[in-house]
Design an enzyme around this catalytic site. Structure first.
Site, PDB file in Angstrom:
ATOM      1  N   ASP A   5       0.833  -1.205   0.000  1.00  0.00           N
ATOM      2  CA  ASP A   5       0.000   0.000   0.000  1.00  0.00           C
ATOM      3  C   ASP A   5       0.868   1.256   0.000  1.00  0.00           C
ATOM      4  OD1 ASP A   5      -2.372   1.397  -0.040  1.00  0.00           O
ATOM      5  OD2 ASP A   5      -2.688   1.301   2.124  1.00  0.00           O
ATOM      6  N   HIS A  10       2.263   3.637  -9.116  1.00  0.00           N
ATOM      7  CA  HIS A  10       2.033   2.210  -9.392  1.00  0.00           C
ATOM      8  C   HIS A  10       3.214   1.616 -10.172  1.00  0.00           C
ATOM      9  CE1 HIS A  10      -1.850   2.352  -7.586  1.00  0.00           C
ATOM     10  NE2 HIS A  10      -2.390   3.139  -8.496  1.00  0.00           N
ATOM     11  N   SER A  66      -7.492  -5.536  -5.009  1.00  0.00           N
ATOM     12  CA  SER A  66      -8.512  -6.138  -4.147  1.00  0.00           C
ATOM     13  C   SER A  66      -9.870  -6.153  -4.838  1.00  0.00           C
ATOM     14  CB  SER A  66      -8.614  -5.366  -2.826  1.00  0.00           C
ATOM     15  OG  SER A  66      -9.361  -4.174  -3.002  1.00  0.00           O
ATOM     16  N   ARG A 124     -12.355   2.302  -7.630  1.00  0.00           N
ATOM     17  CA  ARG A 124     -11.506   3.453  -7.980  1.00  0.00           C
ATOM     18  C   ARG A 124     -11.945   4.066  -9.302  1.00  0.00           C
ATOM     19  NH1 ARG A 124      -5.490   2.511  -5.599  1.00  0.00           N
ATOM     20  NH2 ARG A 124      -6.227   1.821  -3.575  1.00  0.00           N
ATOM     21  N   LEU A 129      10.925 -20.428  -4.904  1.00  0.00           N
ATOM     22  CA  LEU A 129       9.837 -19.627  -4.327  1.00  0.00           C
ATOM     23  C   LEU A 129       8.502 -19.834  -5.068  1.00  0.00           C
ATOM     24  CD1 LEU A 129       9.019 -17.090  -2.530  1.00  0.00           C
ATOM     25  CD2 LEU A 129       9.634 -15.725  -4.530  1.00  0.00           C
ATOM     26  N   ARG A 151       2.083  -4.857   6.109  1.00  0.00           N
ATOM     27  CA  ARG A 151       1.344  -3.837   5.365  1.00  0.00           C
ATOM     28  C   ARG A 151       2.176  -2.564   5.359  1.00  0.00           C
ATOM     29  NH1 ARG A 151      -4.855  -2.398   4.599  1.00  0.00           N
ATOM     30  NH2 ARG A 151      -4.562  -0.617   3.226  1.00  0.00           N
TER      31      ARG A 151
HETATM   32  C1  IPE Z   1      -5.399  -2.780  -0.188  1.00  0.00           C
HETATM   33  O1  IPE Z   1      -5.052  -1.443  -0.352  1.00  0.00           O
HETATM   34  C2  IPE Z   1      -5.361  -3.485  -1.499  1.00  0.00           C
HETATM   35  C3  IPE Z   1      -4.058  -3.585  -2.163  1.00  0.00           C
HETATM   36  C4  IPE Z   1      -2.911  -3.165  -1.730  1.00  0.00           C
HETATM   37  C5  IPE Z   1      -4.090  -4.268  -3.426  1.00  0.00           C
HETATM   38  P1  IPE Z   1      -6.165  -0.301  -0.432  1.00  0.00           P
HETATM   39  O2  IPE Z   1      -5.414   0.975  -0.540  1.00  0.00           O
HETATM   40  O3  IPE Z   1      -7.131  -0.602  -1.499  1.00  0.00           O
HETATM   41  O4  IPE Z   1      -6.874  -0.445   0.983  1.00  0.00           O
HETATM   42  P2  IPE Z   1      -7.889   0.517   1.742  1.00  0.00           P
HETATM   43  O5  IPE Z   1      -9.036   0.767   0.806  1.00  0.00           O
HETATM   44  O6  IPE Z   1      -7.168   1.774   2.073  1.00  0.00           O
HETATM   45  O7  IPE Z   1      -8.285  -0.247   2.960  1.00  0.00           O
HETATM   46  C1  IPE Z   2      -1.669   0.216  -3.374  1.00  0.00           C
HETATM   47  O1  IPE Z   2      -1.410   1.567  -3.360  1.00  0.00           O
HETATM   48  C2  IPE Z   2      -1.851  -0.317  -4.768  1.00  0.00           C
HETATM   49  C3  IPE Z   2      -3.230  -0.781  -5.074  1.00  0.00           C
HETATM   50  C4  IPE Z   2      -4.219  -0.786  -4.255  1.00  0.00           C
HETATM   51  C5  IPE Z   2      -3.416  -1.293  -6.403  1.00  0.00           C
HETATM   52  P1  IPE Z   2      -2.586   2.638  -3.333  1.00  0.00           P
HETATM   53  O2  IPE Z   2      -2.941   2.947  -4.743  1.00  0.00           O
HETATM   54  O3  IPE Z   2      -3.685   2.174  -2.474  1.00  0.00           O
HETATM   55  O4  IPE Z   2      -1.840   3.864  -2.695  1.00  0.00           O
HETATM   56  P2  IPE Z   2      -2.457   4.902  -1.658  1.00  0.00           P
HETATM   57  O5  IPE Z   2      -2.992   4.134  -0.490  1.00  0.00           O
HETATM   58  O6  IPE Z   2      -3.545   5.646  -2.380  1.00  0.00           O
HETATM   59  O7  IPE Z   2      -1.307   5.779  -1.311  1.00  0.00           O
HETATM   60 MG    MG Z   3      -4.112   2.428  -0.507  1.00  0.00          MG
END
Ligand code: IPE
Ligand code: IPE
Ligand code: MG
Length: 255
Positions: free
Chosen positions: A24, A41, A69, A75, A135, A192
């Site tokens: 994240d 990303h 997820s 999004r 792995l 996390r």
């Molecule tokens: C969790 O991250 C999913 C992934 C890293 C793929 P999110 O950024 O989507 O989680 P929330 O919505 O903040 O809980």
């Molecule tokens: C995790 O990073 C990647 C995915 C959920 C695909 P985020 O895109 O959730 O990054 P933040 O939480 O907005 O910084």
């Molecule tokens: Mg996030």
């Protein structure tokens, strides 16, 4: 990428066998640099490569990465499209490399929501690497813990309806065998990044006794040293699985 297989790797019984990571913070990493989230990303994919290399080199059996997820469809459309394109491009570029490094690729999640092309690439990647013995890299894509349990219960119900076994046969092992992670050990260490302290619907059943580690480091900045820190924290903990501390210290119980 390392070329050695598991037999040549260092062995330490305190090492986590299975590490599961919620990657994240990509968006915030980019925003901090006044750049579009897409750049975050992309930087996130680079971090993945380094962490996979580390795990392949150091006797980690399974690395599970939460890539997308079941809630991430919420999004903006453009971000979802970007993530799909990045997923496809990464698979196209990396599958041969993973294969050469004896890494087995496996996907968990509801892949029926992905394009046919992407589903085909995922199946190809799994097929090409299925006999690899180093792995196991598990990519959780359109994954949710609730989805995982629902699909397991559905399969169990269908088998009961078909007369394969009776209700009484339902037990933890049976559920385990029908989860998307069947055959894999449960995660020992959950990480996390990005500072949030929540599980966000990731491996809900499988995390029952996993050690949790949260770091504010944003995923693109999470490197091999960061992973070593997490593993160090893991090794400093006493896992008890319900026993007392004394029982564990006396080694009078099998954990
Ligand atoms: C969790 O991250 C999913 C992934 C890293 C793929 P999110 O950024 O989507 O989680 P929330 O919505 O903040 O809980
Ligand atoms: C995790 O990073 C990647 C995915 C959920 C695909 P985020 O895109 O959730 O990054 P933040 O939480 O907005 O910084
Ligand atoms: Mg996030």
């Amino acid at each position: 990428m390392p070329t050695d297989d598991r037999n040549n790797q260092e062995s330490d019984s305190n090492n986590p066998r299975h590490i599961a990571i919620i990657m994240d913070g990509n968006g915030r990493w980019a925003q901090k640099r006044y750049m579009p989230r897409a750049v975050g990303h992309q930087a996130g994919v680079k971090a993945v490569r380094k962490i996979v290399e580390y795990c392949a080199k150091h006797k980690v059996e399974v690395l599970t990465l939460f890539a997308f997820s079941s809630e991430n469809w919420r999004r903006p459309e453009a971000e979802v499209a970007l993530l799909m394109a990045l997923f496809m491009a990464t698979l196209q570029r990396e599958i041969d490399k993973l294969d050469r490094n004896n890494i087995r690729l496996r996907f968990i999640g509801d892949r029926s929501a992905f394009s046919d092309k992407l589903q085909q690439k995922m199946a190809e990647g799994e097929e090409q690497t299925k006999d690899n013995t180093s792995l196991t890299l598990v990519v959780a894509a359109n994954y949710g813990g609730h989805w995982d349990m629902c699909q397991a219960f559905r399969k169990v119900a269908e088998k009961i309806a078909a007369g394969e076994f009776k209700n009484q046969a339902i037990c933890e092992d049976l559920i385990n065998q029908h989860l998307s992670t069947a055959g894999l050990p449960d995660p020992d260490l959950f990480i996390r990044t990005g500072g949030e302290q929540r599980v966000s619907n990731f491996m809900l059943w499988q995390l029952a006794y996993t050690e949790l580690y949260f770091t504010s480091t944003l995923w693109p900045d999470f490197d091999q040293n960061s992973l070593e820190e997490a593993i160090k924290s893991f090794k400093s903990r006493q896992r008890r699985f319900g026993h007392t501390s004394e029982q564990v210290l006396n080694k009078s119980v099998n954990l």
